[in-house]
Design a protein around this motif. Structure first.
Motif, PDB file in Angstrom:
ATOM      1  N   LEU A   3      17.087 111.966 126.150  1.00  0.00           N
ATOM      2  CA  LEU A   3      18.123 111.875 125.117  1.00  0.00           C
ATOM      3  C   LEU A   3      18.269 110.458 124.582  1.00  0.00           C
ATOM      4  O   LEU A   3      18.708 110.268 123.437  1.00  0.00           O
ATOM      5  CB  LEU A   3      19.463 112.368 125.672  1.00  0.00           C
ATOM      6  CG  LEU A   3      19.546 113.863 125.950  1.00  0.00           C
ATOM      7  CD1 LEU A   3      20.906 114.222 126.531  1.00  0.00           C
ATOM      8  CD2 LEU A   3      19.306 114.655 124.696  1.00  0.00           C
ATOM      9  N   VAL A   4      17.894 109.492 125.375  1.00  0.00           N
ATOM     10  CA  VAL A   4      17.961 108.097 124.908  1.00  0.00           C
ATOM     11  C   VAL A   4      17.025 107.911 123.710  1.00  0.00           C
ATOM     12  O   VAL A   4      17.307 107.140 122.804  1.00  0.00           O
ATOM     13  CB  VAL A   4      17.590 107.132 126.062  1.00  0.00           C
ATOM     14  CG1 VAL A   4      17.483 105.704 125.568  1.00  0.00           C
ATOM     15  CG2 VAL A   4      18.596 107.246 127.186  1.00  0.00           C
ATOM     16  N   TYR A   5      15.938 108.661 123.684  1.00  0.00           N
ATOM     17  CA  TYR A   5      14.990 108.550 122.569  1.00  0.00           C
ATOM     18  C   TYR A   5      15.288 109.567 121.454  1.00  0.00           C
ATOM     19  O   TYR A   5      15.090 109.278 120.280  1.00  0.00           O
ATOM     20  CB  TYR A   5      13.563 108.774 123.066  1.00  0.00           C
ATOM     21  CG  TYR A   5      13.160 107.773 124.123  1.00  0.00           C
ATOM     22  CD1 TYR A   5      12.949 106.446 123.778  1.00  0.00           C
ATOM     23  CD2 TYR A   5      13.008 108.160 125.444  1.00  0.00           C
ATOM     24  CE1 TYR A   5      12.594 105.520 124.734  1.00  0.00           C
ATOM     25  CE2 TYR A   5      12.643 107.241 126.409  1.00  0.00           C
ATOM     26  CZ  TYR A   5      12.434 105.927 126.051  1.00  0.00           C
ATOM     27  OH  TYR A   5      12.084 105.009 126.993  1.00  0.00           O
ATOM     28  N   LEU A   6      15.736 110.755 121.855  1.00  0.00           N
ATOM     29  CA  LEU A   6      15.912 111.810 120.851  1.00  0.00           C
ATOM     30  C   LEU A   6      17.139 111.606 119.971  1.00  0.00           C
ATOM     31  O   LEU A   6      17.101 111.914 118.776  1.00  0.00           O
ATOM     32  CB  LEU A   6      15.992 113.170 121.537  1.00  0.00           C
ATOM     33  CG  LEU A   6      14.691 113.682 122.152  1.00  0.00           C
ATOM     34  CD1 LEU A   6      14.900 115.046 122.786  1.00  0.00           C
ATOM     35  CD2 LEU A   6      13.606 113.745 121.111  1.00  0.00           C
ATOM     36  N   VAL A   7      18.210 111.112 120.509  1.00  0.00           N
ATOM     37  CA  VAL A   7      19.424 110.933 119.694  1.00  0.00           C
ATOM     38  C   VAL A   7      19.205 109.874 118.617  1.00  0.00           C
ATOM     39  O   VAL A   7      19.497 110.124 117.434  1.00  0.00           O
ATOM     40  CB  VAL A   7      20.647 110.627 120.592  1.00  0.00           C
ATOM     41  CG1 VAL A   7      21.831 110.198 119.762  1.00  0.00           C
ATOM     42  CG2 VAL A   7      20.999 111.842 121.434  1.00  0.00           C
ATOM     43  N   PRO A   8      18.668 108.699 118.925  1.00  0.00           N
ATOM     44  CA  PRO A   8      18.406 107.745 117.825  1.00  0.00           C
ATOM     45  C   PRO A   8      17.352 108.251 116.843  1.00  0.00           C
ATOM     46  O   PRO A   8      17.448 107.994 115.643  1.00  0.00           O
ATOM     47  CB  PRO A   8      17.902 106.492 118.544  1.00  0.00           C
ATOM     48  CG  PRO A   8      18.390 106.616 119.918  1.00  0.00           C
ATOM     49  CD  PRO A   8      18.452 108.071 120.226  1.00  0.00           C
ATOM     50  N   LEU A   9      16.361 109.002 117.344  1.00  0.00           N
ATOM     51  CA  LEU A   9      15.355 109.561 116.441  1.00  0.00           C
ATOM     52  C   LEU A   9      15.990 110.566 115.483  1.00  0.00           C
ATOM     53  O   LEU A   9      15.705 110.558 114.272  1.00  0.00           O
ATOM     54  CB  LEU A   9      14.236 110.230 117.239  1.00  0.00           C
ATOM     55  CG  LEU A   9      13.125 110.856 116.411  1.00  0.00           C
ATOM     56  CD1 LEU A   9      12.375 109.785 115.637  1.00  0.00           C
ATOM     57  CD2 LEU A   9      12.197 111.652 117.295  1.00  0.00           C
ATOM     58  N   ALA A  10      16.874 111.405 115.984  1.00  0.00           N
ATOM     59  CA  ALA A  10      17.561 112.374 115.119  1.00  0.00           C
ATOM     60  C   ALA A  10      18.445 111.665 114.104  1.00  0.00           C
ATOM     61  O   ALA A  10      18.504 112.069 112.931  1.00  0.00           O
ATOM     62  CB  ALA A  10      18.378 113.341 115.961  1.00  0.00           C
ATOM     63  N   ALA A  36      17.984 108.651 112.937  1.00  0.00           N
ATOM     64  CA  ALA A  36      17.106 107.981 111.966  1.00  0.00           C
ATOM     65  C   ALA A  36      16.549 108.980 110.958  1.00  0.00           C
ATOM     66  O   ALA A  36      16.498 108.692 109.756  1.00  0.00           O
ATOM     67  CB  ALA A  36      15.972 107.265 112.692  1.00  0.00           C
ATOM     68  N   LEU A  37      16.139 110.150 111.406  1.00  0.00           N
ATOM     69  CA  LEU A  37      15.623 111.158 110.477  1.00  0.00           C
ATOM     70  C   LEU A  37      16.714 111.654 109.528  1.00  0.00           C
ATOM     71  O   LEU A  37      16.460 111.913 108.357  1.00  0.00           O
ATOM     72  CB  LEU A  37      15.011 112.324 111.241  1.00  0.00           C
ATOM     73  CG  LEU A  37      13.684 112.009 111.936  1.00  0.00           C
ATOM     74  CD1 LEU A  37      13.226 113.208 112.747  1.00  0.00           C
ATOM     75  CD2 LEU A  37      12.642 111.610 110.929  1.00  0.00           C
ATOM     76  N   GLY A  38      17.918 111.793 110.031  1.00  0.00           N
ATOM     77  CA  GLY A  38      19.030 112.177 109.162  1.00  0.00           C
ATOM     78  C   GLY A  38      19.319 111.111 108.120  1.00  0.00           C
ATOM     79  O   GLY A  38      19.601 111.418 106.955  1.00  0.00           O
ATOM     80  N   PHE A  39      19.218 109.840 108.510  1.00  0.00           N
ATOM     81  CA  PHE A  39      19.432 108.743 107.572  1.00  0.00           C
ATOM     82  C   PHE A  39      18.344 108.723 106.503  1.00  0.00           C
ATOM     83  O   PHE A  39      18.626 108.516 105.319  1.00  0.00           O
ATOM     84  CB  PHE A  39      19.491 107.416 108.331  1.00  0.00           C
ATOM     85  CG  PHE A  39      19.809 106.244 107.473  1.00  0.00           C
ATOM     86  CD1 PHE A  39      21.079 106.073 106.940  1.00  0.00           C
ATOM     87  CD2 PHE A  39      18.840 105.305 107.170  1.00  0.00           C
ATOM     88  CE1 PHE A  39      21.376 104.992 106.142  1.00  0.00           C
ATOM     89  CE2 PHE A  39      19.112 104.225 106.375  1.00  0.00           C
ATOM     90  CZ  PHE A  39      20.393 104.066 105.857  1.00  0.00           C
ATOM     91  N   VAL A  40      17.107 108.981 106.900  1.00  0.00           N
ATOM     92  CA  VAL A  40      16.009 109.035 105.931  1.00  0.00           C
ATOM     93  C   VAL A  40      16.222 110.194 104.955  1.00  0.00           C
ATOM     94  O   VAL A  40      16.012 110.056 103.748  1.00  0.00           O
ATOM     95  CB  VAL A  40      14.650 109.158 106.657  1.00  0.00           C
ATOM     96  CG1 VAL A  40      13.540 109.482 105.683  1.00  0.00           C
ATOM     97  CG2 VAL A  40      14.340 107.881 107.414  1.00  0.00           C
ATOM     98  N   GLY A  41      16.664 111.330 105.450  1.00  0.00           N
ATOM     99  CA  GLY A  41      16.957 112.465 104.576  1.00  0.00           C
ATOM    100  C   GLY A  41      18.076 112.160 103.608  1.00  0.00           C
ATOM    101  O   GLY A  41      18.023 112.539 102.426  1.00  0.00           O
ATOM    102  N   LEU A  42      19.097 111.476 104.078  1.00  0.00           N
ATOM    103  CA  LEU A  42      20.213 111.088 103.207  1.00  0.00           C
ATOM    104  C   LEU A  42      19.746 110.124 102.127  1.00  0.00           C
ATOM    105  O   LEU A  42      20.134 110.251 100.954  1.00  0.00           O
ATOM    106  CB  LEU A  42      21.343 110.468 104.041  1.00  0.00           C
ATOM    107  CG  LEU A  42      22.558 109.994 103.264  1.00  0.00           C
ATOM    108  CD1 LEU A  42      23.268 111.185 102.615  1.00  0.00           C
ATOM    109  CD2 LEU A  42      23.504 109.235 104.163  1.00  0.00           C
ATOM    110  N   LEU A  43      18.903 109.163 102.498  1.00  0.00           N
ATOM    111  CA  LEU A  43      18.373 108.228 101.498  1.00  0.00           C
ATOM    112  C   LEU A  43      17.520 108.956 100.463  1.00  0.00           C
ATOM    113  O   LEU A  43      17.586 108.644  99.273  1.00  0.00           O
ATOM    114  CB  LEU A  43      17.562 107.127 102.172  1.00  0.00           C
ATOM    115  CG  LEU A  43      18.360 106.089 102.947  1.00  0.00           C
ATOM    116  CD1 LEU A  43      17.419 105.083 103.603  1.00  0.00           C
ATOM    117  CD2 LEU A  43      19.354 105.385 102.051  1.00  0.00           C
ATOM    118  N   GLY A  44      16.735 109.919 100.897  1.00  0.00           N
ATOM    119  CA  GLY A  44      15.932 110.699  99.954  1.00  0.00           C
ATOM    120  C   GLY A  44      16.793 111.501  99.006  1.00  0.00           C
ATOM    121  O   GLY A  44      16.507 111.592  97.807  1.00  0.00           O
TER     122      GLY A  44
END
Length: 64
Positions: free
Chosen positions: A4-11, A13-21
């Motif tokens: 979860l230490v890796y998956l939560v920041p990855l999720a 980050a992907l949500g932020f990239v989607g928002l920027l798009g």
């Protein structure tokens, strides 16, 4: 549970990239004309007659 230490920041980050798009597409006008593309697909803009001119005589186009 250490994953979860890796998956939560990855999720996040992907949500932020989607928002920027989404914000980029909104700013560039992708949603300005939502119905235009659908109507252009069904609109009959083709000419009804043949594309090449018919036989002509010396006085102008032949009449039927």
């Amino acid at each position: 549970m250490e994953v979860l230490v890796y998956l939560v920041p990855l999720a996040l980050a992907l949500g932020f990239v989607g928002l920027l798009g989404f914000l980029w597409s909104l700013k560039s006008g992708q949603y300005d004309d939502l119905d235009g593309a659908a109507w252009r697909a069904v609109a009959d803009d083709e000419p009804n007659g043949p594309s090449t001119p018919g036989p002509t005589s010396a006085n102008g186009p032949a009449r039927l």
